[in-house]
Design an enzyme around this catalytic site. Structure first.
Site, PDB file in Angstrom:
ATOM      1  N   TRP A  96      -5.959  11.190 -27.176  1.00 39.23           N
ATOM      2  CA  TRP A  96      -5.995   9.737 -27.361  1.00 39.23           C
ATOM      3  C   TRP A  96      -5.512   9.333 -28.756  1.00 39.23           C
ATOM      4  CZ3 TRP A  96      -9.349  12.308 -24.221  1.00 39.23           C
ATOM      5  CH2 TRP A  96      -9.560  11.787 -22.937  1.00 39.23           C
ATOM      6  N   CYS A 126      -7.350   8.500 -19.164  1.00 35.86           N
ATOM      7  CA  CYS A 126      -8.279   8.244 -18.063  1.00 35.86           C
ATOM      8  C   CYS A 126      -7.606   8.139 -16.703  1.00 35.86           C
ATOM      9  CB  CYS A 126      -9.138   7.015 -18.352  1.00 35.86           C
ATOM     10  SG  CYS A 126      -8.275   5.432 -18.262  1.00 35.86           S
ATOM     11  N   HIS A 146     -10.782   1.122 -18.110  1.00 39.85           N
ATOM     12  CA  HIS A 146     -11.115   2.529 -17.908  1.00 39.85           C
ATOM     13  C   HIS A 146     -11.050   2.820 -16.415  1.00 39.85           C
ATOM     14  CE1 HIS A 146     -12.713   6.479 -18.177  1.00 39.85           C
ATOM     15  NE2 HIS A 146     -13.880   6.183 -17.651  1.00 39.85           N
ATOM     16  N   ASP A 148     -16.409  10.660 -12.373  1.00 38.04           N
ATOM     17  CA  ASP A 148     -15.489  10.423 -13.484  1.00 38.04           C
ATOM     18  C   ASP A 148     -15.177  11.744 -14.172  1.00 38.04           C
ATOM     19  OD1 ASP A 148     -14.014   9.459 -15.587  1.00 38.04           O
ATOM     20  OD2 ASP A 148     -15.458   7.941 -16.207  1.00 38.04           O
ATOM     21  N   ASN A 204     -22.185  -3.414 -17.964  1.00 41.84           N
ATOM     22  CA  ASN A 204     -23.200  -4.429 -18.228  1.00 41.84           C
ATOM     23  C   ASN A 204     -23.541  -4.668 -19.692  1.00 41.84           C
ATOM     24  OD1 ASN A 204     -24.386  -5.494 -15.589  1.00 41.84           O
ATOM     25  ND2 ASN A 204     -24.440  -3.289 -15.215  1.00 41.84           N
ATOM     26  N   ASP A 209     -23.774  -5.859 -23.619  1.00 38.79           N
ATOM     27  CA  ASP A 209     -23.496  -7.061 -24.407  1.00 38.79           C
ATOM     28  C   ASP A 209     -22.771  -6.662 -25.688  1.00 38.79           C
ATOM     29  OD1 ASP A 209     -24.902  -8.506 -22.519  1.00 38.79           O
ATOM     30  OD2 ASP A 209     -26.761  -8.560 -23.695  1.00 38.79           O
ATOM     31  N   GLU A 213     -23.054 -13.188 -13.051  1.00 36.59           N
ATOM     32  CA  GLU A 213     -23.593 -13.355 -14.395  1.00 36.59           C
ATOM     33  C   GLU A 213     -24.527 -14.563 -14.451  1.00 36.59           C
ATOM     34  OE1 GLU A 213     -23.993 -11.641 -17.962  1.00 36.59           O
ATOM     35  OE2 GLU A 213     -22.286 -11.063 -16.735  1.00 36.59           O
ATOM     36  N   GLU A 230     -29.227 -10.850 -11.069  1.00 34.51           N
ATOM     37  CA  GLU A 230     -28.774 -10.080 -12.225  1.00 34.51           C
ATOM     38  C   GLU A 230     -29.931  -9.804 -13.182  1.00 34.51           C
ATOM     39  OE1 GLU A 230     -25.922 -10.358 -16.131  1.00 34.51           O
ATOM     40  OE2 GLU A 230     -27.196 -11.979 -15.425  1.00 34.51           O
ATOM     41  N   TYR A 273      -5.657   2.145 -26.079  1.00 36.00           N
ATOM     42  CA  TYR A 273      -6.239   1.342 -25.001  1.00 36.00           C
ATOM     43  C   TYR A 273      -7.759   1.506 -24.926  1.00 36.00           C
ATOM     44  CZ  TYR A 273      -7.143   5.211 -21.746  1.00 36.00           C
ATOM     45  OH  TYR A 273      -7.642   6.335 -21.132  1.00 36.00           O
TER      46      TYR A 273
END
Length: 649
Positions: free
Chosen positions: A200, A235, A294, A317, A357, A359, A406, A411, A481
């Site tokens: 990367w 990725c 991703h 993944d 999810n 913040d 949201e 949620e 990226y």
């Protein structure tokens, strides 16, 4: 006589034969026959015994088993059948079979943990050998084709070798949970010398840049041959190869893109961006990052290890981000469990939950040493999650499969559930966080072609009766990226006067001369904008990624496109940059049409057009796809594709 049987008509079994059920018993013919002498015992006749002479598996591509099981595309002489579907074999005996006096049996042990009941979805997620990778960013979604090539010659053997490499016991090779768990580790090379070495840092010495690959087959075949990691991947390369592995083994799989994907180093559902005294992002203390996008995979399977309702699509993944049980791997994690916050269920659900999810919290260290929260963005991460449409090349949004809307009650409940099950969630209660609520700030970037100037616009909306002045700082960064900064190429500070109940827009010009010399693979920029309201001392902050338009390759065909007959393919490219491109590599491939071909060009002068013609003989009729890529140090992520209809001879 011949007797045709299938697994649906087999008699009930109570035991297991000593020999494997698919053994033809031919070796029994090597036992010397007894030479009778003297009187033959009454009633004994060797021909009375029922003996298997031959077993026909109908394993040729044109025969019934491979046709009905859709495995005729595999370049493999063995019988390949799919779970949960009947198949036929023919047993030849040494004499006519009498069902009243003769007995024989066949034994099968087949359970289907990956059955997908929709025929169109099976065709897409198991049989389709070409897919779409969505990349770019949330504001400028781009796509490119990827050749999975799961039916190409030796790919099945290469995929079976990966299970050998992972030392997966034979008893576990029918368990998709175990297969996905070990494969997510062996797809990358971080701790087990696996398939792909990641890079990367824009350095691809002695390897292929990730952007140059057009499909999985070359990577898997090189690894199968050399037993050494193939350089290099990022990725979407890990996800593309993982998808090939899963589909090749008959496990329904699809490639997923999560835009604005969080990489939360301390798994607290919070990405911490630290600001200095001037309101600039402090890159030395900011360790969390937001990836423009991703890519991971989903595999369809039952989850008997989890409560009812958590089967179906599972996140897996192969990109090495964090360790899980001591190895770089991730999943399988139930998508349903992630959506509802049940992150206690194995495997790695808390990490995936944070990816969609988290913040973004902007923090500043006060003079007394305490951390002051200046701004919180709860909507930036996981804004859009997509995959390829079934049967078409369009984009299908699946965000609601991962998270509730949201701000909804559902949620909030999912978050409370995740916290209850151990996900760390820092709270802003009891802090000095008091945001500036009567002024909004937005940032927009003009779409532009690589090599051209463009402008960005910062807009303030003052919703109050007060007049404010905002000292505004714009930082333009060339980034990978993954959101990691290479260098800052643009700094601009200005003062904005904000009149009551009005909007004010300010343009900043970005010149090509400021960014071209340091541009990275995906022509990706990351802009941070912070504004201090001088009258209140409050800080507004926002960030946005933008990607320049990169020119594409043009692919054309000439002559009749018929399986078994020669056809011509032409790739064209015009250099749009104000410089000569050097050491250029072109790749072209198309499953069922031609294997990967490469061509090196020393130079492409500015504004000149390159033309490359290739002759090939397609071997598979139907709708096929040609995929091409161009790569050089100055220009990467240049692609082209063309759908072609190959006729039957």
């Amino acid at each position: 006589m011949s007797e045709t049987t299938d697994k649906e008509k087999k008699p009930p079994l109570n035991g297991r034969r000593a020999l494997p059920s698919n053994n033809s018993n031919d070796e029994e013919n090597e036992v010397p026959e007894m030479e009778a002498f003297g009187l033959i015992p009454r009633g004994f006749n060797p021909t009375d015994y029922l003996r298997v002479v031959d077993v026909h598996m109908f394993k040729e591509p044109h025969e019934i088993n491979k046709q009905q099981h859709h495995t005729d595309k595999y370049y493999n002489p063995k019988l390949i059948v799919r779970r949960g579907q009947s198949f036929q074999i023919q047993v030849d005996f040494n004499r006519p079979y009498n069902p009243e006096t003769d007995q024989f049996w066949l034994e099968y042990l087949i359970e289907d943990a990956v059955y997908l009941d929709d025929e169109k979805e099976r065709e897409e997620y198991v049989l389709n050998d070409v897919g779409i990778v969505f990349h770019g960013n949330i504001n400028d979604i781009k796509l490119r084709s990827w050749s999975y090539g799961q039916f190409e010659e030796n790919i099945l053997d290469a995929c079976l070798f990966l299970m050998d490499k992972a030392e997966l016991e034979l008893s576990g090779r029918g368990n998709p949970i175990k297969i996905c768990r070990v494969a997510s580790a062996v797809i990358n090379s971080r701790d087990d010398n696996g398939v792909i070495a990641g890079s990367w840092d824009n350095t691809y010495t002695n390897g292929v840049p990730p952007s140059a690959w057009t499909g999985s087959a070359d990577i898997l075949l090189e690894y199968y041959s050399s037993k050494q990691p193939v350089r290099y991947g990022q990725c979407w390369v890990f996800a593309g190869v993982f998808n090939t592995f899963l589909r090749c083994l008959g496990i329904p799989a699809r490639l997923i893109t999560n835009y604005s994907s969080a990489h939360d180093n301390n798994a607290n559902l919070q990405l911490d961006f630290f600001l200095d005294d001037e309101g600039k992002v402090d890159t030395t203390t900011t360790k969390d990052s937001v990836w423009n996008y991703h890519c991971w995979n989903e595999a369809w399977m039952t989850r008997p290890d989890l409560p009812v309702g958590f089967g179906g699509w599972q996140v897996v993944d192969g990109t090495p981000q964090e360790t899980s049980d001591g190895m770089y791997r991730c999943g399988p994690a139930s998508v349903q469990a992630i959506k509802h916050g049940h992150v206690c269920f194995q495997f790695d659900a808390p990490f995936v939950y944070a990816e969609v999810n988290s913040d973004i919290v902007y923090l500043r260290r006060a003079k007394n040493g305490t951390q002051v929260i200046e701004n919180i963005d709860t909507t930036h991460v996981g804004q859009l999650i997509v995959t390829k449409e079934v049967g078409r090349d369009g984009m299908m949004e699946i965000t609601e499969e991962y998270k509730f809307q949201e701000g909804s009650e559902e949620e909030r409940l999912a978050l409370e559930t995740a916290v209850m099950y151990g996900v760390k969630k820092q709270t802003t209660q009891g802090t000095s966080y008091q945001p500036q609520t009567d002024v909004d700030m937005e940032f927009q970037a003009q779409k532009a072609v690589l090599g051209s100037d463009f402008k960005v616009t910062i807009t303030f909306r003052n919703k109050s009766r007060n007049t404010y002045t905002a000292t505004t700082y714009l930082s333009g960064n060339i980034v990978f990226y993954t959101g990691v900064t290479k260098n800052e190429f643009k700094k601009h500070t200005f003062s904005a006067k904000l009149e009551p109940y009005s909007s004010s827009a300010f343009d900043v010009v970005i010149k090509s001369s400021e960014y071209l010399s340091d541009l990275l693979d995906q022509a990706s920029f990351h802009f941070f904008v912070t504004a201090r309201i001088n009258e209140t001392g409050k800080i507004l902050a926002t960030q946005k990624a933008t990607v320049l338009e990169i020119p594409s390759l043009r692919i054309k065909t000439q002559g009749a496109m018929v399986a078994g007959k020669e056809m011509s393919v032409t790739v064209e490219f015009t250099n749009p940059l104000k410089q000569t491109l050097e050491n250029v590599t072109l790749r072209l491939e198309g499953p069922g049409v031609l294997r990967t071909m490469k061509k090196e060009f020393r130079q492409i002068p500015m504004n000149s057009t390159l033309i490359w013609e290739v002759k090939c003989i397609p071997n598979r009729p139907g709708l096929r796809k040609l995929i091409a890529s161009l790569n050089c140090d100055a220009l990467r992520h240049v692609y082209g594709e063309l759908n072609v209809q190959i006729q039957k001879p």
